[in-house]
Enzyme design. Structure first.
Site, mmCIF file in Angstrom:
data_model
loop_
_atom_site.group_PDB
_atom_site.id
_atom_site.type_symbol
_atom_site.label_atom_id
_atom_site.label_comp_id
_atom_site.label_asym_id
_atom_site.label_seq_id
_atom_site.Cartn_x
_atom_site.Cartn_y
_atom_site.Cartn_z
ATOM 1 N N ASP A 1 0.793 -1.231 0.000
ATOM 2 C CA ASP A 1 0.000 0.000 0.000
ATOM 3 C C ASP A 1 0.830 1.287 0.000
ATOM 4 O O ASP A 1 1.982 1.305 0.432
ATOM 5 C CB ASP A 1 -0.886 0.028 1.257
ATOM 6 C CG ASP A 1 -2.050 -0.945 1.174
ATOM 7 O OD1 ASP A 1 -2.025 -1.831 0.312
ATOM 8 O OD2 ASP A 1 -2.981 -0.808 1.991
ATOM 9 N N HIS B 1 -6.375 2.892 -3.973
ATOM 10 C CA HIS B 1 -6.262 3.189 -2.529
ATOM 11 C C HIS B 1 -6.601 4.666 -2.292
ATOM 12 O O HIS B 1 -5.975 5.314 -1.466
ATOM 13 C CB HIS B 1 -4.842 2.844 -2.063
ATOM 14 C CG HIS B 1 -4.675 2.773 -0.568
ATOM 15 N ND1 HIS B 1 -5.647 2.315 0.289
ATOM 16 C CD2 HIS B 1 -3.609 3.093 0.227
ATOM 17 C CE1 HIS B 1 -5.193 2.365 1.530
ATOM 18 N NE2 HIS B 1 -3.971 2.845 1.535
ATOM 19 N N HIS C 1 -5.616 9.763 -0.079
ATOM 20 C CA HIS C 1 -5.266 9.049 1.165
ATOM 21 C C HIS C 1 -5.408 9.969 2.383
ATOM 22 O O HIS C 1 -4.478 10.126 3.185
ATOM 23 C CB HIS C 1 -3.834 8.507 1.068
ATOM 24 C CG HIS C 1 -3.581 7.363 1.999
ATOM 25 N ND1 HIS C 1 -3.091 7.525 3.262
ATOM 26 C CD2 HIS C 1 -3.733 6.027 1.848
ATOM 27 C CE1 HIS C 1 -2.949 6.349 3.854
ATOM 28 N NE2 HIS C 1 -3.343 5.418 3.012
ATOM 29 N N HIS D 1 3.706 -2.079 3.278
ATOM 30 C CA HIS D 1 3.712 -0.723 2.715
ATOM 31 C C HIS D 1 5.033 -0.411 2.026
ATOM 32 O O HIS D 1 6.095 -0.581 2.636
ATOM 33 C CB HIS D 1 3.491 0.316 3.817
ATOM 34 C CG HIS D 1 2.101 0.309 4.375
ATOM 35 N ND1 HIS D 1 1.680 -0.609 5.304
ATOM 36 C CD2 HIS D 1 1.024 1.104 4.103
ATOM 37 C CE1 HIS D 1 0.399 -0.373 5.593
ATOM 38 N NE2 HIS D 1 -0.021 0.657 4.875
#
Ligand SMILES: [Zn+2]
Length: 266
Positions: free
Chosen positions: A80, A131, A135, A226
């Protein structure tokens, strides 16, 4: 064709409760304490469901791969918050070395900043998933129109950059509210959470991150790491770079094959 939105039993019950409370107040205004108490309890339950990233009370949510993929010995690495120009290229090299494929849940804004890197992810056999565009920490506090714009913008940025339309969505920090799922259905996106995560944006201890991800490793697992916002080890290394070799070696030793979420649907 967008997928059809089907409210979960909790959402159906919540709508019915709101209708009953409104009708009850019209017919018997003195019942307002009952109505207020019921709706407060209902909202507390909906909020709690949205705070639990793996919860399915608000809509379909992948926490494991489908059974057929698990039986084939497949697992999914989901990575991510990228693409990150310093970390992602090294992640791609590590994945290549082990013949592993991953799903990158990218941030639309970062794809626009690093389009060549985003295309490189796809060219190396991985997939880009959505995503969100920015964010934001406040993601789950918004309503349907904002969700449509925020997620639709990321969808468009990724498609324009790489010619590849995301099929999965992951909310920032996994936090949601009941307005998200109808928007995901309209955009033909499936929500994906994870089986295990190791908080590797905060924890720079590669040993502990690896232990957490590998504890109980089995076919069908979805693991979260991540490449963007990665915590640094004592030596300043992004923790994902220290963890991946051990993780990929453990998968090989256990006969498990890291595939993309899309490949797991076949
Ligand atoms: Zn994130």
């Amino acid at each position: 064709m967008p997928r059809r939105y089907r409210p979960t039993p909790l959402i159906g019950l919540s709508v019915a409760l709101h209708g009953a409370a409104a009708g009850g107040l019209l017919l018997h205004p003195d019942t307002w304490p009952w109505a207020a108490g019921t709706l407060a309890a209902n909202h507390a339950l909906l909020t709690t469901a949205g705070l639990l990233p793996r919860c399915r009370l608000l809509g379909p949510n992948w926490t494991h791969l489908p059974t057929a993929a698990a039986l084939r010995g497949e697992i999914a690495l989901t990575i991510d918050d990228g693409p990150d120009p310093h970390v992602t290229p090294r992640v791609l090299d590590l994945l290549d070395r082990h013949g592993a494929r991953a799903s990158f849940f990218v941030i639309g804004r970062r794809v626009a900043q690093h389009p060549v890197l985003a295309r490189e992810i796809v060219a190396r056999g991985h997939t880009l998933e959505n995503h969100s565009a920015q964010h934001l920490k406040s993601f789950s506090l918004h309503g349907p129109r904002w969700f449509e714009r925020e997620i639709g913008t990321a969808q468009q940025t990724i498609a324009d950059c790489c010619g590849d339309v995301p099929r999965f969505f992951r909310a920032p920090a996994g936090l949601r509210n009941p307005f998200l799922e109808p928007v995901l259905a309209r955009l033909d996106l499936q929500l994906a959470a994870w089986t295990r995560r190791a908080y590797d944006t905060r924890n720079g201890d590669a040993g502990k991150v690896g232990d957490r991800l590998l504890g109980g490793l089995a076919g069908g697992d979805i693991l979260l790491l991540h490449d963007g916002n990665a915590a640094r080890s004592r030596h300043g290394t992004p923790v994902i770079l220290d963890v991946l070799p051990r993780l990929l070696a453990a998968c090989a030793a256990a006969g498990l094959r890291p595939v993309t979420l899309r490949a797991a649907i076949r």
